[in-house]
Design an enzyme around this catalytic site. Structure first.
Site, PDB file in Angstrom:
ATOM      1  N   CYS A 114       2.880   2.375  -1.205  1.00 32.10           N
ATOM      2  CA  CYS A 114       3.815   1.611  -0.383  1.00 32.10           C
ATOM      3  C   CYS A 114       3.175   0.245  -0.206  1.00 32.10           C
ATOM      4  O   CYS A 114       2.270   0.082   0.607  1.00 32.10           O
ATOM      5  CB  CYS A 114       4.058   2.284   0.969  1.00 32.10           C
ATOM      6  SG  CYS A 114       5.055   1.277   2.082  1.00 32.10           S
ATOM      7  N   CYS A 129       3.974  -1.338   3.509  1.00 32.36           N
ATOM      8  CA  CYS A 129       3.433  -0.785   4.753  1.00 32.36           C
ATOM      9  C   CYS A 129       2.698   0.511   4.453  1.00 32.36           C
ATOM     10  O   CYS A 129       1.636   0.467   3.831  1.00 32.36           O
ATOM     11  CB  CYS A 129       4.523  -0.615   5.822  1.00 32.36           C
ATOM     12  SG  CYS A 129       6.036   0.201   5.289  1.00 32.36           S
ATOM     13  N   SER A 130       3.240   1.649   4.834  1.00 31.25           N
ATOM     14  CA  SER A 130       2.477   2.887   4.686  1.00 31.25           C
ATOM     15  C   SER A 130       3.394   4.084   4.469  1.00 31.25           C
ATOM     16  O   SER A 130       3.047   5.197   4.845  1.00 31.25           O
ATOM     17  CB  SER A 130       1.618   3.106   5.924  1.00 31.25           C
ATOM     18  OG  SER A 130       2.440   3.088   7.087  1.00 31.25           O
ATOM     19  N   CYS A 131       4.573   3.868   3.882  1.00 32.41           N
ATOM     20  CA  CYS A 131       5.517   4.970   3.674  1.00 32.41           C
ATOM     21  C   CYS A 131       4.871   6.066   2.839  1.00 32.41           C
ATOM     22  O   CYS A 131       4.233   5.795   1.821  1.00 32.41           O
ATOM     23  CB  CYS A 131       6.772   4.455   2.993  1.00 32.41           C
ATOM     24  SG  CYS A 131       7.612   3.193   3.963  1.00 32.41           S
TER      25      CYS A 131
END
Lengths: 218, 213
Positions: free
Chosen positions: B113, B116-118
């Protein structure tokens, strides 16, 4: 916005450091920040896209210097302050100094199982999907100052629609007051050469999830 | 916004005997939120407990092992991963936007991702720190072969590297190839070969030799 969060293709950050047998939380406070974020995400004032945007608008130096859950803390504080739910003086004092604002709802311990069931972002479509699998498309050259999920490295480049992923809440609209404005979502595949030029790894393909308004036809 | 306290950074994780500045700040914030009735601290306890005890990569490993052992399940998993996982029972429920990416002799999948941090946390638990780090997010889409080599994973030059950037709400995980020498193994034994990193594409499953040295 063209923020520091949009990191794909940047260089110079060094080696990836991995940790053996990593725990979910490295310190007590990380779990509390995670839980506060999830709890406040349920009060009905904002959704995950606005949470993301509050991280993306952190000053770049602060974004880079902070650890992951520090960023979450900073983003949460900025949202709480921005919505007038508390004051900086209250955070500094560690206690409530003024009456609370009325919230649409709050997360109770008994409701935790429900929120651990991940929500759906699928919505009914207002129009049929414009593109079909196999079609060549170009990611538009968009540079909104607001929240978007089209990464910079894909903009202006040609790819192929691999599949249709459904019709979903459109983050760009939701974060700018336009409501959910559901849009078709596609898996779009780019070659490494298209994204990174002649010297790219010839075996590389990069897929992104792209909303229909990000794409234009050949 | 007020200035944050000095950070002890991502690397040291604040393993001090005294409360760090950030621990104090978080405690202050939680106190204010609880006093105002915005949060229930017991709800936070339960969320933390879920990730520390129930929601983690073992769930994904069970799904992968099942797919290796049961071709019909594998077909359902590739068609509609959320429905297939939820029909298994004992996991989740997981969200409906789950997508399994199959590794083959000709294609290796890697998930990132960049924005962000998906991450498919409802199947694999919370992402590791490195997955959320700038070095990984920046490099995965431009030099995944070099990145994987640093991880000790060398792919043959003719294997396509497919990097999937999780830029919306679809959640992606990799169905790695079944290790050789595991014919006739039970699902439980197979699941012990499935590492978290192999379900992100940042590693391979353990070989039978690696699993029982």
């Amino acid at each position: 916005m063209n923020g520091i969060h949009d990191m794909g293709g940047m260089m110079g950050f060094g080696a990836v450091e991995r940790e053996a047998d990593e725990a979910p939380f490295h310190a007590h406070w990380e779990g509390r920040v995670y839980g506060m974020q999830r709890s406040m995400g349920e009060v009905g004032l904002w959704n995950i896209d606005l949470e993301r945007f509050s991280l993306e608008t952190l000053p770049p130096l602060r974004y880079l210097a902070a650890s992951y859950y520090e960023r979450w803390l900073l983003g949460l504080e900025s949202r709480l302050l921005g919505y007038g739910l508390l004051s900086a003086e209250e955070i500094a004092a560690g206690r409530s100094l003024a009456p609370p604002r009325a919230l649409p709802k709050t997360l109770k311990a008994g409701d935790v199982e429900r929120i651990l069931n991940r929500a759906t972002f699928a919505r009914s479509a207002a129009a049929p999907a414009r593109f079909a699998a196999g079609e060549r498309v170009r990611a538009k050259n968009l540079n909104p100052p607001t929240h978007t999920r089209l990464p910079r490295y894909a903009r202006g480049h040609w790819g192929v629609i691999e599949s249709l992923l459904g019709c979903h809440v459109f983050p760009d609209s939701l974060t700018t007051g336009g409501g959910e404005d559901p849009q078709w979502l596609y898996m779009v595949v780019f070659t490494g050469k298209e994204l990174w030029g002649e010297n790219a790894d010839p075996s590389l393909k990069v897929a992104i999830e792209a909303f229909e308004p990000y794409l234009e036809a050949a | 916004m007020p200035e944050p306290p000095p950070s002890d950074g991502a690397a040291s994780h604040g393993a001090h005997s005294e409360l760090s500045a950030i621990e104090l700040r978080v405690r202050a914030l939680e106190t204010v939120l609880a006093e105002k009735g915005y949060i229930e601290p017991q709800a936070i306890d339960r969320i933390i407990e879920a990730f520390e005890t129930r929601i983690g990569p073992r769930n994904g490993a069970r799904v992968v092992a099942k797919a290796w052992a049961d071709p019909q399940f594998k077909r359902r998993l590739l068609e509609n991963a959320g429905a297939a996982v939820n029909a298994l029972g004992g996991i989740g429920p997981v969200g409906v936007h789950l997508l399994a990416l199959e590794n083959t002799p000709k294609r290796h999948n890697l998930v990132v991702c960049t924005l962000c941090s998906c991450y498919p946390w409802d199947l694999l638990g919370l992402p590791p720190v490195w997955y959320k780090s700038a070095p990984y997010r920046s490099r995965a889409v431009i030099d995944p072969r070099g990145l994987l080599a640093d991880f000790g994973l060398s792919l043959a030059p003719d294997v396509e590297i497919r990097v999937s950037d999780s830029t919306a709400e679809t959640r992606l995980f990799v169905l790695p190839m079944r290790p050789q020498g595991t014919e006739g193994w039970s699902e439980e034994a197979l699941a012990r070969l499935v590492t978290r990193d192999s379900m992100i594409g940042a590693g391979l499953p353990l070989s039978p030799q690696e699993a029982s040295p």
